[in-house]
Design a protein around this motif. Structure first.
Motif, PDB file in Angstrom:
ATOM      1  N   LEU A 193       0.832  -1.198   0.000  1.00 20.06           N
ATOM      2  CA  LEU A 193       0.000   0.000   0.000  1.00 20.06           C
ATOM      3  C   LEU A 193       0.872   1.255   0.000  1.00 20.06           C
ATOM      4  N   LEU A 194       1.916   1.262   0.840  1.00 22.91           N
ATOM      5  CA  LEU A 194       2.828   2.403   0.884  1.00 22.91           C
ATOM      6  C   LEU A 194       3.557   2.568  -0.443  1.00 22.91           C
ATOM      7  N   LEU A 195       3.938   1.449  -1.046  1.00 21.93           N
ATOM      8  CA  LEU A 195       4.622   1.497  -2.335  1.00 21.93           C
ATOM      9  C   LEU A 195       3.721   2.122  -3.394  1.00 21.93           C
ATOM     10  N   PHE A 196       2.474   1.650  -3.466  1.00 23.98           N
ATOM     11  CA  PHE A 196       1.537   2.133  -4.485  1.00 23.98           C
ATOM     12  C   PHE A 196       1.226   3.617  -4.288  1.00 23.98           C
ATOM     13  N   LEU A 197       0.910   4.009  -3.045  1.00 21.45           N
ATOM     14  CA  LEU A 197       0.567   5.402  -2.773  1.00 21.45           C
ATOM     15  C   LEU A 197       1.768   6.323  -3.027  1.00 21.45           C
ATOM     16  N   GLY A 198       2.943   5.876  -2.579  1.00 26.49           N
ATOM     17  CA  GLY A 198       4.143   6.684  -2.781  1.00 26.49           C
ATOM     18  C   GLY A 198       4.482   6.855  -4.246  1.00 26.49           C
ATOM     19  N   PHE A 199       4.304   5.789  -5.027  1.00 23.27           N
ATOM     20  CA  PHE A 199       4.631   5.846  -6.452  1.00 23.27           C
ATOM     21  C   PHE A 199       3.686   6.794  -7.190  1.00 23.27           C
ATOM     22  N   ILE A 200       2.386   6.613  -7.002  1.00 18.49           N
ATOM     23  CA  ILE A 200       1.406   7.445  -7.694  1.00 18.49           C
ATOM     24  C   ILE A 200       1.546   8.913  -7.276  1.00 18.49           C
ATOM     25  N   ALA A 201       1.691   9.134  -5.978  1.00 16.14           N
ATOM     26  CA  ALA A 201       1.797  10.507  -5.485  1.00 16.14           C
ATOM     27  C   ALA A 201       3.053  11.190  -6.015  1.00 16.14           C
ATOM     28  N   SER A 202       4.149  10.465  -6.049  1.00 23.63           N
ATOM     29  CA  SER A 202       5.420  11.086  -6.438  1.00 23.63           C
ATOM     30  C   SER A 202       5.454  11.463  -7.910  1.00 23.63           C
ATOM     31  N   ILE A 203       4.999  10.570  -8.785  1.00 17.61           N
ATOM     32  CA  ILE A 203       5.135  10.848 -10.217  1.00 17.61           C
ATOM     33  C   ILE A 203       4.179  11.934 -10.701  1.00 17.61           C
ATOM     34  N   PHE A 204       3.130  12.224  -9.921  1.00 17.55           N
ATOM     35  CA  PHE A 204       2.193  13.261 -10.333  1.00 17.55           C
ATOM     36  C   PHE A 204       2.338  14.560  -9.536  1.00 17.55           C
ATOM     37  N   THR A 205       2.919  14.498  -8.345  1.00 16.34           N
ATOM     38  CA  THR A 205       3.062  15.727  -7.553  1.00 16.34           C
ATOM     39  C   THR A 205       4.445  16.358  -7.681  1.00 16.34           C
ATOM     40  N   VAL A 206       5.488  15.545  -7.799  1.00 17.32           N
ATOM     41  CA  VAL A 206       6.843  16.103  -7.877  1.00 17.32           C
ATOM     42  C   VAL A 206       7.011  17.020  -9.086  1.00 17.32           C
ATOM     43  N   THR A 208       4.752  18.733 -10.523  1.00 21.50           N
ATOM     44  CA  THR A 208       3.961  19.928 -10.210  1.00 21.50           C
ATOM     45  C   THR A 208       4.727  20.859  -9.279  1.00 21.50           C
ATOM     46  N   PHE A 209       5.329  20.287  -8.234  1.00 17.06           N
ATOM     47  CA  PHE A 209       6.100  21.096  -7.293  1.00 17.06           C
ATOM     48  C   PHE A 209       7.268  21.787  -7.995  1.00 17.06           C
ATOM     49  N   VAL A 210       7.939  21.060  -8.863  1.00 21.43           N
ATOM     50  CA  VAL A 210       9.090  21.635  -9.561  1.00 21.43           C
ATOM     51  C   VAL A 210       8.653  22.786 -10.461  1.00 21.43           C
ATOM     52  N   ILE A 211       7.588  22.571 -11.226  1.00 24.11           N
ATOM     53  CA  ILE A 211       7.107  23.614 -12.143  1.00 24.11           C
ATOM     54  C   ILE A 211       6.677  24.854 -11.379  1.00 24.11           C
ATOM     55  N   VAL A 229      -0.644  20.230 -16.356  1.00 22.35           N
ATOM     56  CA  VAL A 229      -1.574  19.301 -17.003  1.00 22.35           C
ATOM     57  C   VAL A 229      -0.877  18.541 -18.128  1.00 22.35           C
ATOM     58  N   LEU A 230      -0.129  19.240 -18.964  1.00 19.29           N
ATOM     59  CA  LEU A 230       0.580  18.586 -20.064  1.00 19.29           C
ATOM     60  C   LEU A 230       1.601  17.572 -19.549  1.00 19.29           C
ATOM     61  N   THR A 231       2.315  17.927 -18.506  1.00 23.65           N
ATOM     62  CA  THR A 231       3.308  17.019 -17.940  1.00 23.65           C
ATOM     63  C   THR A 231       2.652  15.775 -17.356  1.00 23.65           C
ATOM     64  N   ASN A 232       1.527  15.938 -16.677  1.00 31.42           N
ATOM     65  CA  ASN A 232       0.839  14.796 -16.085  1.00 31.42           C
ATOM     66  C   ASN A 232       0.248  13.881 -17.164  1.00 31.42           C
ATOM     67  N   VAL A 233      -0.254  14.458 -18.246  1.00 34.70           N
ATOM     68  CA  VAL A 233      -0.772  13.643 -19.342  1.00 34.70           C
ATOM     69  C   VAL A 233       0.360  12.834 -19.971  1.00 34.70           C
ATOM     70  N   ALA A 234       1.502  13.481 -20.202  1.00 36.96           N
ATOM     71  CA  ALA A 234       2.658  12.768 -20.756  1.00 36.96           C
ATOM     72  C   ALA A 234       3.140  11.682 -19.797  1.00 36.96           C
ATOM     73  N   THR A 235       3.113  11.968 -18.498  1.00 39.37           N
ATOM     74  CA  THR A 235       3.508  10.978 -17.489  1.00 39.37           C
ATOM     75  C   THR A 235       2.592   9.767 -17.528  1.00 39.37           C
ATOM     76  N   PHE A 236       1.293  10.007 -17.645  1.00 37.19           N
ATOM     77  CA  PHE A 236       0.322   8.923 -17.677  1.00 37.19           C
ATOM     78  C   PHE A 236       0.534   8.029 -18.905  1.00 37.19           C
ATOM     79  N   ILE A 237       0.814   8.633 -20.044  1.00 39.98           N
ATOM     80  CA  ILE A 237       1.039   7.859 -21.271  1.00 39.98           C
ATOM     81  C   ILE A 237       2.298   7.001 -21.152  1.00 39.98           C
ATOM     82  N   VAL A 238       3.384   7.614 -20.692  1.00 38.16           N
ATOM     83  CA  VAL A 238       4.642   6.877 -20.554  1.00 38.16           C
ATOM     84  C   VAL A 238       4.509   5.786 -19.501  1.00 38.16           C
TER      85      VAL A 238
END
Length: 264
Positions: A193-206, A208-211, A229-238
């Motif tokens: 559960l920690l792995l899944f939550l950490g992975f999803i949260a990190s790839i979509f929030t980090v 955003t924080f940087v931008i 939005v564009l970065t998250n869409v590209a992240t989801f595709i990759v």
């Protein structure tokens, strides 16, 4: 020794073996022979080049680990306020954080679900090594998308600046993964559960924080909302491509684990 009269070569002695002429006294030759005879039995201990190089590398590794630990604890306390000021001076530490982040995930799977790896050929290679490189490439692609978005926002930064800040924003998730890794070693299945939550949260929030951290106060170029939005869409595709192509073994193990919970 060569005789001055007949040029006969004599091994030793004071007189020539051929003509009997007295041989000249040559203290230099005698001294040389004495030096050679004395030098032969002597052996002095010395440090081999290999051990010296290994010692230097060990000292450097200790210094780097000590510096990284100070960096890690500092940004773990206040990740956003501190990370907003990070530049390329933290590039090495940022890369170390990215490597740790990408390594923890396959190691957790390997140790936490090792009961389900017995039917997989070369489990360490297919569960740890290959997913590690795949995940590292994935994270670097996401970081590159983030860099391109920041550049479209008319922010004058280098690639190293973005990578440094991206890695620094990953520190809280590395801390979470460290906790989950300990749970995996103890066979506490909650680590998934920690792995899944950490992975999803990190790839979509980090990203955003940087931008947002780079675009703060800059109104030219691509707006931070659209860039995110564009970065998250590209992240989801990759992410979809990488899961199908490179994480098939890990997904299969998780499915086996979930099946075991449902039927038993």
């Amino acid at each position: 020794m060569i005789c001055p009269s007949c040029n006969h070569v004599n091994d030793e002695g004071n007189f020539c073996e051929n003509c009997g002429t007295k041989l000249p006294n040559t203290p230099e030759v005698a001294a040389t022979k004495e030096q050679v005879s004395r030098a032969q039995p002597l052996t002095t201990p010395s440090t081999t080049p290999g051990s010296a190089v290994a010692s230097v590398h060990l000292d450097n590794a200790k210094k780097i680990s000590k510096l990284y630990w100070g960096y890690f604890t500092t940004f773990l306390k206040k990740p956003f306020s501190q990370s907003c000021h990070v530049g390329k001076e933290q590039f090495v530490n940022g890369m170390i954080t990215i490597v740790l982040y990408t390594l923890f995930i396959p190691l957790m799977i390997y140790f936490g679900l090792k009961d389900y790896s017995e039917y997989i050929e070369n489990p360490f290679l297919n569960i740890v090594i290959k997913p590690f490189f795949a995940h590292f490439v994935f994270i670097m692609i996401i970081a590159t998308f983030t860099f391109l978005t920041v550049k479209l926002g008319k922010v004058q930064v280098s690639y190293q600046d973005v990578i440094s800040r991206f890695g620094t924003f990953l520190i809280p998730f590395v801390g979470l993964y460290a906790l989950a890794f300990v749970m995996a070693l103890l066979q506490i299945k909650l680590f998934l559960l920690l792995l899944f939550l950490g992975f999803i949260a990190s790839i979509f929030t980090v990203p955003t924080f940087v931008i947002v951290s780079f675009k703060n106060g800059i109104h030219d170029g691509l707006d931070a909302v659209y860039g995110t939005v564009l970065t998250n869409v590209a992240t989801f595709i990759v992410l979809g491509i990488m899961i199908k192509a490179l994480f098939a073994v890990v997904v299969h193990m998780i499915q086996e684990y979930i099946s075991s919970l449902l039927f038993f």
